[in-house]
Design a protein around this motif. Structure first.
Motif, PDB file in Angstrom:
ATOM      1  N   THR A 188       0.840  -1.193   0.000  1.00  0.00           N
ATOM      2  CA  THR A 188       0.000   0.000   0.000  1.00  0.00           C
ATOM      3  C   THR A 188       0.877   1.246   0.000  1.00  0.00           C
ATOM      4  O   THR A 188       1.899   1.297   0.687  1.00  0.00           O
ATOM      5  CB  THR A 188      -0.918   0.022   1.235  1.00  0.00           C
ATOM      6  OG1 THR A 188      -1.720  -1.157   1.232  1.00  0.00           O
ATOM      7  CG2 THR A 188      -1.812   1.246   1.250  1.00  0.00           C
ATOM      8  N   THR A 189       0.472   2.237  -0.787  1.00  0.00           N
ATOM      9  CA  THR A 189       1.184   3.510  -0.830  1.00  0.00           C
ATOM     10  C   THR A 189       0.573   4.470   0.193  1.00  0.00           C
ATOM     11  O   THR A 189      -0.655   4.641   0.241  1.00  0.00           O
ATOM     12  CB  THR A 189       1.120   4.138  -2.223  1.00  0.00           C
ATOM     13  OG1 THR A 189       1.759   3.264  -3.162  1.00  0.00           O
ATOM     14  CG2 THR A 189       1.824   5.500  -2.251  1.00  0.00           C
ATOM     15  N   TYR A 190       1.413   5.088   0.996  1.00  0.00           N
ATOM     16  CA  TYR A 190       0.971   6.019   2.029  1.00  0.00           C
ATOM     17  C   TYR A 190       1.608   7.387   1.802  1.00  0.00           C
ATOM     18  O   TYR A 190       2.732   7.477   1.294  1.00  0.00           O
ATOM     19  CB  TYR A 190       1.349   5.509   3.422  1.00  0.00           C
ATOM     20  CG  TYR A 190       0.572   4.294   3.868  1.00  0.00           C
ATOM     21  CD1 TYR A 190      -0.656   4.428   4.507  1.00  0.00           C
ATOM     22  CD2 TYR A 190       1.065   3.016   3.645  1.00  0.00           C
ATOM     23  CE1 TYR A 190      -1.374   3.313   4.925  1.00  0.00           C
ATOM     24  CE2 TYR A 190       0.355   1.892   4.053  1.00  0.00           C
ATOM     25  CZ  TYR A 190      -0.867   2.049   4.686  1.00  0.00           C
ATOM     26  OH  TYR A 190      -1.573   0.947   5.091  1.00  0.00           O
ATOM     27  N   LYS A 191       0.889   8.410   2.209  1.00  0.00           N
ATOM     28  CA  LYS A 191       1.405   9.777   2.157  1.00  0.00           C
ATOM     29  C   LYS A 191       1.374  10.368   3.564  1.00  0.00           C
ATOM     30  O   LYS A 191       0.420  10.159   4.315  1.00  0.00           O
ATOM     31  CB  LYS A 191       0.570  10.646   1.218  1.00  0.00           C
ATOM     32  CG  LYS A 191       0.645  10.224  -0.246  1.00  0.00           C
ATOM     33  CD  LYS A 191      -0.191  11.136  -1.126  1.00  0.00           C
ATOM     34  CE  LYS A 191      -0.100  10.713  -2.588  1.00  0.00           C
ATOM     35  NZ  LYS A 191      -0.920  11.600  -3.467  1.00  0.00           N
ATOM     36  N   ILE A 192       2.424  11.104   3.892  1.00  0.00           N
ATOM     37  CA  ILE A 192       2.490  11.786   5.184  1.00  0.00           C
ATOM     38  C   ILE A 192       2.754  13.272   4.944  1.00  0.00           C
ATOM     39  O   ILE A 192       3.661  13.636   4.180  1.00  0.00           O
ATOM     40  CB  ILE A 192       3.607  11.213   6.076  1.00  0.00           C
ATOM     41  CG1 ILE A 192       3.311   9.752   6.439  1.00  0.00           C
ATOM     42  CG2 ILE A 192       3.741  12.039   7.360  1.00  0.00           C
ATOM     43  CD1 ILE A 192       4.384   9.110   7.299  1.00  0.00           C
ATOM     44  N   ALA A 193       1.944  14.126   5.579  1.00  0.00           N
ATOM     45  CA  ALA A 193       2.136  15.575   5.543  1.00  0.00           C
ATOM     46  C   ALA A 193       2.292  16.056   6.977  1.00  0.00           C
ATOM     47  O   ALA A 193       1.416  15.793   7.816  1.00  0.00           O
ATOM     48  CB  ALA A 193       0.952  16.260   4.870  1.00  0.00           C
ATOM     49  N   ALA A 194       3.384  16.734   7.263  1.00  0.00           N
ATOM     50  CA  ALA A 194       3.675  17.154   8.633  1.00  0.00           C
ATOM     51  C   ALA A 194       3.932  18.653   8.697  1.00  0.00           C
ATOM     52  O   ALA A 194       4.537  19.240   7.785  1.00  0.00           O
ATOM     53  CB  ALA A 194       4.881  16.396   9.181  1.00  0.00           C
ATOM     54  N   THR A 195       3.483  19.257   9.799  1.00  0.00           N
ATOM     55  CA  THR A 195       3.709  20.679  10.056  1.00  0.00           C
ATOM     56  C   THR A 195       4.257  20.838  11.470  1.00  0.00           C
ATOM     57  O   THR A 195       3.801  20.167  12.391  1.00  0.00           O
ATOM     58  CB  THR A 195       2.404  21.485   9.924  1.00  0.00           C
ATOM     59  OG1 THR A 195       1.870  21.314   8.612  1.00  0.00           O
ATOM     60  CG2 THR A 195       2.659  22.972  10.170  1.00  0.00           C
ATOM     61  N   ALA A 196       5.252  21.737  11.602  1.00  0.00           N
ATOM     62  CA  ALA A 196       5.832  22.027  12.910  1.00  0.00           C
ATOM     63  C   ALA A 196       6.044  23.525  13.050  1.00  0.00           C
ATOM     64  O   ALA A 196       6.071  24.262  12.058  1.00  0.00           O
ATOM     65  CB  ALA A 196       7.156  21.284  13.084  1.00  0.00           C
ATOM     66  N   GLU A 197       6.188  23.981  14.280  1.00  0.00           N
ATOM     67  CA  GLU A 197       6.464  25.386  14.563  1.00  0.00           C
ATOM     68  C   GLU A 197       7.690  25.502  15.450  1.00  0.00           C
ATOM     69  O   GLU A 197       7.913  24.656  16.321  1.00  0.00           O
ATOM     70  CB  GLU A 197       5.272  26.053  15.260  1.00  0.00           C
ATOM     71  CG  GLU A 197       4.063  26.252  14.379  1.00  0.00           C
ATOM     72  CD  GLU A 197       2.953  27.004  15.100  1.00  0.00           C
ATOM     73  OE1 GLU A 197       3.115  27.260  16.327  1.00  0.00           O
ATOM     74  OE2 GLU A 197       1.933  27.329  14.469  1.00  0.00           O
ATOM     75  N   ASP A 198       8.477  26.563  15.202  1.00  0.00           N
ATOM     76  CA  ASP A 198       9.610  26.816  16.090  1.00  0.00           C
ATOM     77  C   ASP A 198       9.170  27.711  17.243  1.00  0.00           C
ATOM     78  O   ASP A 198       7.975  28.006  17.398  1.00  0.00           O
ATOM     79  CB  ASP A 198      10.792  27.415  15.314  1.00  0.00           C
ATOM     80  CG  ASP A 198      10.483  28.780  14.705  1.00  0.00           C
ATOM     81  OD1 ASP A 198       9.434  29.384  15.055  1.00  0.00           O
ATOM     82  OD2 ASP A 198      11.285  29.248  13.877  1.00  0.00           O
ATOM     83  N   SER A 199      10.103  28.147  18.060  1.00  0.00           N
ATOM     84  CA  SER A 199       9.769  28.923  19.262  1.00  0.00           C
ATOM     85  C   SER A 199       9.154  30.279  18.939  1.00  0.00           C
ATOM     86  O   SER A 199       8.495  30.888  19.792  1.00  0.00           O
ATOM     87  CB  SER A 199      11.022  29.110  20.121  1.00  0.00           C
ATOM     88  OG  SER A 199      12.044  29.762  19.369  1.00  0.00           O
ATOM     89  N   ASP A 200       9.352  30.750  17.715  1.00  0.00           N
ATOM     90  CA  ASP A 200       8.769  32.037  17.309  1.00  0.00           C
ATOM     91  C   ASP A 200       7.457  31.858  16.561  1.00  0.00           C
ATOM     92  O   ASP A 200       6.909  32.829  16.021  1.00  0.00           O
ATOM     93  CB  ASP A 200       9.761  32.805  16.434  1.00  0.00           C
ATOM     94  CG  ASP A 200      10.983  33.262  17.221  1.00  0.00           C
ATOM     95  OD1 ASP A 200      10.820  33.557  18.425  1.00  0.00           O
ATOM     96  OD2 ASP A 200      12.085  33.309  16.637  1.00  0.00           O
ATOM     97  N   GLY A 201       6.958  30.610  16.506  1.00  0.00           N
ATOM     98  CA  GLY A 201       5.683  30.360  15.853  1.00  0.00           C
ATOM     99  C   GLY A 201       5.763  30.246  14.345  1.00  0.00           C
ATOM    100  O   GLY A 201       4.724  30.204  13.678  1.00  0.00           O
ATOM    101  N   ARG A 202       6.984  30.194  13.814  1.00  0.00           N
ATOM    102  CA  ARG A 202       7.131  30.085  12.357  1.00  0.00           C
ATOM    103  C   ARG A 202       6.971  28.628  11.951  1.00  0.00           C
ATOM    104  O   ARG A 202       7.526  27.722  12.587  1.00  0.00           O
ATOM    105  CB  ARG A 202       8.490  30.625  11.926  1.00  0.00           C
ATOM    106  CG  ARG A 202       8.639  32.120  12.166  1.00  0.00           C
ATOM    107  CD  ARG A 202      10.046  32.600  11.943  1.00  0.00           C
ATOM    108  NE  ARG A 202      10.990  31.988  12.882  1.00  0.00           N
ATOM    109  CZ  ARG A 202      12.247  32.387  13.034  1.00  0.00           C
ATOM    110  NH1 ARG A 202      12.717  33.382  12.279  1.00  0.00           N
ATOM    111  NH2 ARG A 202      13.032  31.806  13.909  1.00  0.00           N
ATOM    112  N   GLN A 203       6.228  28.378  10.885  1.00  0.00           N
ATOM    113  CA  GLN A 203       5.886  27.019  10.479  1.00  0.00           C
ATOM    114  C   GLN A 203       6.893  26.426   9.498  1.00  0.00           C
ATOM    115  O   GLN A 203       7.491  27.138   8.686  1.00  0.00           O
ATOM    116  CB  GLN A 203       4.494  26.986   9.839  1.00  0.00           C
ATOM    117  CG  GLN A 203       3.350  27.211  10.811  1.00  0.00           C
ATOM    118  CD  GLN A 203       2.008  26.953  10.162  1.00  0.00           C
ATOM    119  OE1 GLN A 203       1.862  27.005   8.941  1.00  0.00           O
ATOM    120  NE2 GLN A 203       0.999  26.661  10.991  1.00  0.00           N
ATOM    121  N   ALA A 204       7.041  25.099   9.620  1.00  0.00           N
ATOM    122  CA  ALA A 204       7.814  24.318   8.655  1.00  0.00           C
ATOM    123  C   ALA A 204       6.938  23.156   8.198  1.00  0.00           C
ATOM    124  O   ALA A 204       6.111  22.649   8.961  1.00  0.00           O
ATOM    125  CB  ALA A 204       9.101  23.799   9.283  1.00  0.00           C
TER     126      ALA A 204
END
Length: 418
Positions: free
Chosen positions: A121-137
């Motif tokens: 099976t093919t799976y996709k993962i999408a992840a979001t994180a924030e640093d201490s200043d609230g900036r997203q990656a």
């Protein structure tokens, strides 16, 4: 000065002035910075990069497996981690869009799926994180799990949480041939709370059993750790199991069938608790000698001679009994110890009449607890040992059922890949 010379002079001066203006227009910032001792423009690449970096999140997300990976594990490969930040959102979906549940850790540093993945099976993962200043990656990946064709599993006995007799080996049958036996055996650990040394023995490319030198210590706990996830058992074929199984060893019960005497002596913890009259295999179809382990129990079952090679001239079984009571399997080839309601009471203890099984007196329907077969059935565990001696037949093969006890410890250890 003539008019022609004057015109040429004015044209040259005009061109020079025009060039100065052009240079000034193209280097406006440099000229000012040069006057202040600076040699780099505020719009230089380094300054652009520095300005961009100030707007970029410091959070660094890592997703495994890597994007485009194939043959990924269905158990442990999928994971999301972050450094210099915390995860705020992770979404994992299968090829048809079904979401795979998971949970971000309490510290926000990691995420894993909360369920086993499907094979092929093919799976996709999408992840979001924030640093201490609230900036997203953000980070995304897609991978495919190992297929059934490219994976193997081991079907094991006994079952998790069961209580068994002292003769019960750990037996694992793989659904595909194993060529790298060393790698696979290294991924299997069997240990006992008794401290007994436990060794694996390969009977063939698809079966390995584990046992100690002597029977398990009564009351001990045996643990099977399958750490085969990602182990390459043969070229391009990987294990997918990551599992821990424990079972309890009950009291020490060993029963000895004496074919000549036509009796069975039942010993528990070294003491004889019952002697039962039996009828073993006839001279034409004798019972195997040797140590045999009860591997299955059936209150009632069908026994057809055709399934084990006993047929009449018409190809039908020499016998076909659809309701054999209190039957317990001793070999893969069809040796049972079971109740017998079709023989006269006088047979038991006096005549060997069976096709190789060990018969005990019983009634049709398995409904009388006072019968010898009922008592033995009720007082037996999967894994109990039944020893047959003084038969005219040969000793049973160690791989015919769970009967590796018929092999010396030296020969048993010689069959280990480690």
């Amino acid at each position: 000065m003539t008019d022609s010379k004057r015109r040429r002079g004015l044209m040259a001066a005009s061109a020079l002035l025009s060039g100065v203006l052009v240079l000034t227009a193209c280097n406006d910032g440099d000229t000012a910075d040069a006057a202040n001792g600076s040699t780099e423009s505020p719009n230089s690449q380094a300054q652009v990069d520095e300005a961009a970096a100030k707007k970029t999140s410091q959070a660094r997300i890592t997703i495994t497996p890597k994007n485009g990976a194939i043959n990924a594990s269905i158990n442990k490969d999928a994971k999301v981690t972050v450094e210099d930040g915390k995860l705020t959102s992770v979404t994992m979906t299968s090829g048809d869009g079904t979401e795979v549940k998971g949970e971000i850790s309490a510290d926000g540093k990691s995420w894993q799926p909360g369920e086993q993945l499907e094979r092929a099976t093919t799976y996709k993962i999408a992840a979001t994180a924030e640093d201490s200043d609230g900036r997203q990656a953000h980070e995304n990946t897609s991978f495919t799990t190992v297929s059934k064709d490219n994976s193997f599993i081991g079907n094991f006995t006994p079952e998790n949480g069961s209580t068994v007799g002292v003769g019960m080996p750990v037996s694992i049958n793989f659904n595909k041939p194993i060529t790298d036996r060393k790698a696979v055996q290294a991924g299997i650990e069997v240990s006992s709370s008794s401290g007994q040394e436990v060794v694996g023995h390969w009977f063939n490319s698809q079966r390995i059993d584990f046992r100690p030198d002597t029977y398990w210590a009564e009351g001990s706990t045996v643990t099977l750790n399958l750490k085969l996830d990602g182990v390459e058992g043969s070229d391009g074929v990987f294990g997918v199991q990551q599992k821990t199984v424990t079972f309890k060893v009950g009291r020490n019960q060993v029963s000895t069938v004496d074919v000549n005497a036509k009796t069975m002596k039942v010993e528990r913890n070294g003491k004889t608790i019952k002697t039962i009259p039996i009828s073993a295999g006839s001279p034409e179809t004798p019972t195997y000698n040797g140590q045999m382990v009860i591997s299955e129990k059936f209150k009632e079952t069908r026994m057809n001679g055709a399934t084990v090679g006993f047929t009449d001239d018409d190809g039908k079984g020499e016998y076909d009994i659809k309701d054999v009571p209190h039957a317990m399997r001793l070999s893969t080839s069809g040796t049972f110890i079971h109740g017998n309601y079709w023989g006269a009471d006088s047979v038991f203890g006096n005549v060997n009449t069976s096709h190789g099984c060990v018969g005990l007196n019983d009634v049709k329907g398995a409904g009388d607890p006072n019968q010898a077969a009922a008592w033995f059935y009720d007082n037996s565990l999967i894994g109990d040992v039944v020893i047959v001696k003084n038969s005219k037949d040969k000793t049973i093969q160690p791989d015919n059922g769970l009967n590796g006890w018929n092999m010396s410890w030296a020969d048993w250890k010689a069959g280990s890949a480690l």
